[in-house]
Enzyme design. Structure first.
Site, PDB file in Angstrom:
ATOM      1  N   GLU A   1       9.687   8.190 -16.271  1.00  0.00           N
ATOM      2  CA  GLU A   1       8.289   8.591 -16.479  1.00  0.00           C
ATOM      3  C   GLU A   1       7.785   8.103 -17.833  1.00  0.00           C
ATOM      4  OE1 GLU A   1       7.378  12.847 -14.914  1.00  0.00           O
ATOM      5  OE2 GLU A   1       9.499  12.788 -15.423  1.00  0.00           O
TER       6      GLU A   1
ATOM      7  N   SER B   1      14.257  21.248 -16.046  1.00  0.00           N
ATOM      8  CA  SER B   1      13.022  21.965 -16.342  1.00  0.00           C
ATOM      9  C   SER B   1      13.390  23.231 -17.102  1.00  0.00           C
ATOM     10  CB  SER B   1      12.315  22.310 -15.034  1.00  0.00           C
ATOM     11  OG  SER B   1      11.471  23.432 -15.222  1.00  0.00           O
TER      12      SER B   1
ATOM     13  N   HIS C   1       0.833  -1.214   0.000  1.00  0.00           N
ATOM     14  CA  HIS C   1       0.000   0.000   0.000  1.00  0.00           C
ATOM     15  C   HIS C   1       0.868   1.265   0.000  1.00  0.00           C
ATOM     16  CE1 HIS C   1      -3.449  -2.608   1.260  1.00  0.00           C
ATOM     17  NE2 HIS C   1      -2.460  -3.247   1.881  1.00  0.00           N
TER      18      HIS C   1
ATOM     19  N   LYS D   1      15.503  21.913 -11.026  1.00  0.00           N
ATOM     20  CA  LYS D   1      14.887  20.612 -11.287  1.00  0.00           C
ATOM     21  C   LYS D   1      15.770  19.660 -12.080  1.00  0.00           C
ATOM     22  CE  LYS D   1      10.936  19.356 -10.974  1.00  0.00           C
ATOM     23  NZ  LYS D   1       9.749  19.887 -11.642  1.00  0.00           N
TER      24      LYS D   1
END
Ligand code: ARG
Length: 473
Positions: free
Chosen positions: A288, A275, A154, A281
């Site tokens: 991803e 970024s 979980h 970033k």
């Protein structure tokens, strides 16, 4: 563009742009040519071609192969598909004997054959990348075999595992994917050529010869089934979709572990880029996208299943839509695997963060309950007692200072010593060093057996090229 009246009548249509599959099936040119080589040899053996015709047709097919390889082949959209383009060019090269190529053959059995030859090659391509990725996962697993890390259910800290155990969990998933891909090739080891349009031929053809020549285990059993069976492609798409789902789960965990919240993974330049707006970033873009591409692969599977649903036997033109999703999925998965192959070896866990996360007393709650069970306490009772201890903010520190529970040696419960806890998690397939070592040995052995299966497949894949480069017989 040829004068339309010079085109074979069966491809003359005002809607040729809509009907054409050339943009997609050009990829199958090599497989189509190799199938034709086997077909020509067969026609000659059964007396439907003279030996001079055979020689000239084989030479023509091999010339076309060279033209395509060197980008010199003039593809004509008006000829609808790869099959007709090749036949048309063959006739240009060898004259009227070219018109004998299609004897006792239909594009229906021809395309089904091309697809099976392609499937083999596609599986071999994906399997090479997958084997390499599995090798990279194993190296990581070996390196992290004894490094404690929290295991999750979980997405909550649950029990201790090791970094190696975690990598191996991904390894076994990918290994089943590889097994499925090989099984798909085995099940589709059937040559459809000789089924004709749907009902075979009145001519004395020899489908067994063609099957042998192309390295298939056997020819089809039923001509209607042979031209309509797309099970191998559906299976391939399923195998790839599940592989993509597995890659997406690995991608997701990399994304999580690379976040500042987890902080488990050190920065890897292989993982992504920055970024355009936020200077600080470093995004885990590769992981991803490995996660994101699964949507495409699942969509490709759904696309073919929907195309097939409810189709009447035998060949229907709808079947032409089978190739685009397959090619897309194969290309997508090849890209995902090679991207992950660069990422996986570049990843390193931050030992400090991992250590502090692993020294969490929460991870030992089950150990504590089980230690009581070992002293004869019923598990339900031990569970209640430990739950109460953890629920009480004072309970745990008090327990740690003294004896944590009735009859339990305090050494059994030492959050600062995750290694000791791990060595007790020695049940079959668990994260103890001994069990992880056993798994690693098994995984190495599995990998070497997979490598030899892949070499056999490579040999079959190589037949296509061999048929196209053999000299005149
Ligand atoms: N382009 C077709 C396909 O991919 C080849 C078979 C065409 N057969 C036919 N009878 N029109 O399925």
């Amino acid at each position: 563009m040829s004068d339309p009246s010079s085109l074979p009548s069966f491809v003359r249509s005002p809607q040729v742009d809509f009907l054409s599959s050339l943009a997609v099936d050009r990829t199958l040119a090599k497989h189509d040519l190799a199938g034709s080589v086997a077909h020509v040899e067969m026609l000659a053996r059964v007396g439907l071609l003279s030996s001079a015709e055979e020689t000239s047709l084989l030479a023509g097919l091999r010339t076309i192969h060279g033209e395509i390889e060197h980008g010199r082949f003039r593809w004509q959209e008006a000829l609808e598909d790869v099959h007709t383009n090749i036949e048309h060019r063959l006739t240009e090269l060898v004259g009227p004997a070219g018109g004998k190529l299609h004897t006792a053959r239909s594009r229906n059995d021809q395309v089904a054959l091309d697809e099976r030859l392609y499937l083999r090659e596609a599986v071999a391509q994906v399997a090479h990348a997958l084997l390499e990725l599995e090798g990279a996962l194993l190296s990581q697993a070996r390196a992290g075999a004894a490094t404690p890390m929290p295991g999750y259910t979980h997405l909550q800290r649950a029990q201790l595992v090791t970094v190696g155990h975690w990598w191996l969990a991904h390894f076994w998933r990918f290994d089943r994917d590889l097994d499925r891909l090989f099984a798909t090739v085995d099940r589709s080891d059937v040559s459809p050529l000789g089924a004709g349009a749907l009902a075979g031929s009145t001519l004395p053809i020899d489908p067994q010869y063609v099957a042998n020549r192309l390295g298939f285990a056997r020819p089809f059993e039923n001509s209607i089934d042979a031209v309509s069976d797309r099970d191998p492609l559906v299976e391939l798409l399923f195998d790839l979709a599940l592989l993509a789902v597995h890659a997406s789960a690995l991608g997701e965990e990399i994304v999580l572990f690379a976040s500042k919240e987890f902080g488990f993974l050190l920065r890897s330049p292989e993982l992504g880029s920055g970024s355009s707006l936020m200077p600080q970033k470093r995004n885990p873009d590769v992981a991803e996208l490995a996660r994101g591409k699964a949507g495409r692969a699942v969509g490709d599977l759904a696309s073919l299943l929907v195309t097939l649903k409810g189709l009447p036997l035998s060949y229907d033109r709808d079947l032409q839509e089978d190739k685009a999703p397959v090619l897309d999925s194969v290309a997508t998965l090849s890209a995902v695997l090679s991207a992950l192959l660069r990422v996986v070896p570049s990843l390193a866990f931050d030992p400090v963060r991992l250590r502090s996360a692993s020294e969490d007393a929460d991870l030992l709650a089950t150990d504590l309950a089980e230690a009581q069970v070992a002293h004869g306490v019923p598990f339900r009772e031990a569970h209640e007692a430990v739950a109460a201890l953890y629920a009480d903010p004072e309970g745990l520190p008090r327990a740690l200072a003294h004896t944590p529970a009735a009859g339990v040696d305090p050494k059994v419960f030492a959050p600062s010593d995750p290694v000791a806890s791990l060595s007790r998690r020695a049940s079959w397939g668990g994260p103890s060093p001994a069990q992880v070592a056993r798994q690693l040995a098994l995984a190495e052995d599995r990998l070497s057996r997979r490598r030899s299966s892949l070499s056999s497949l490579d040999r079959k894949v190589g037949l296509v090229e061999e048929l196209l480069t053999e000299g005149p017989k």
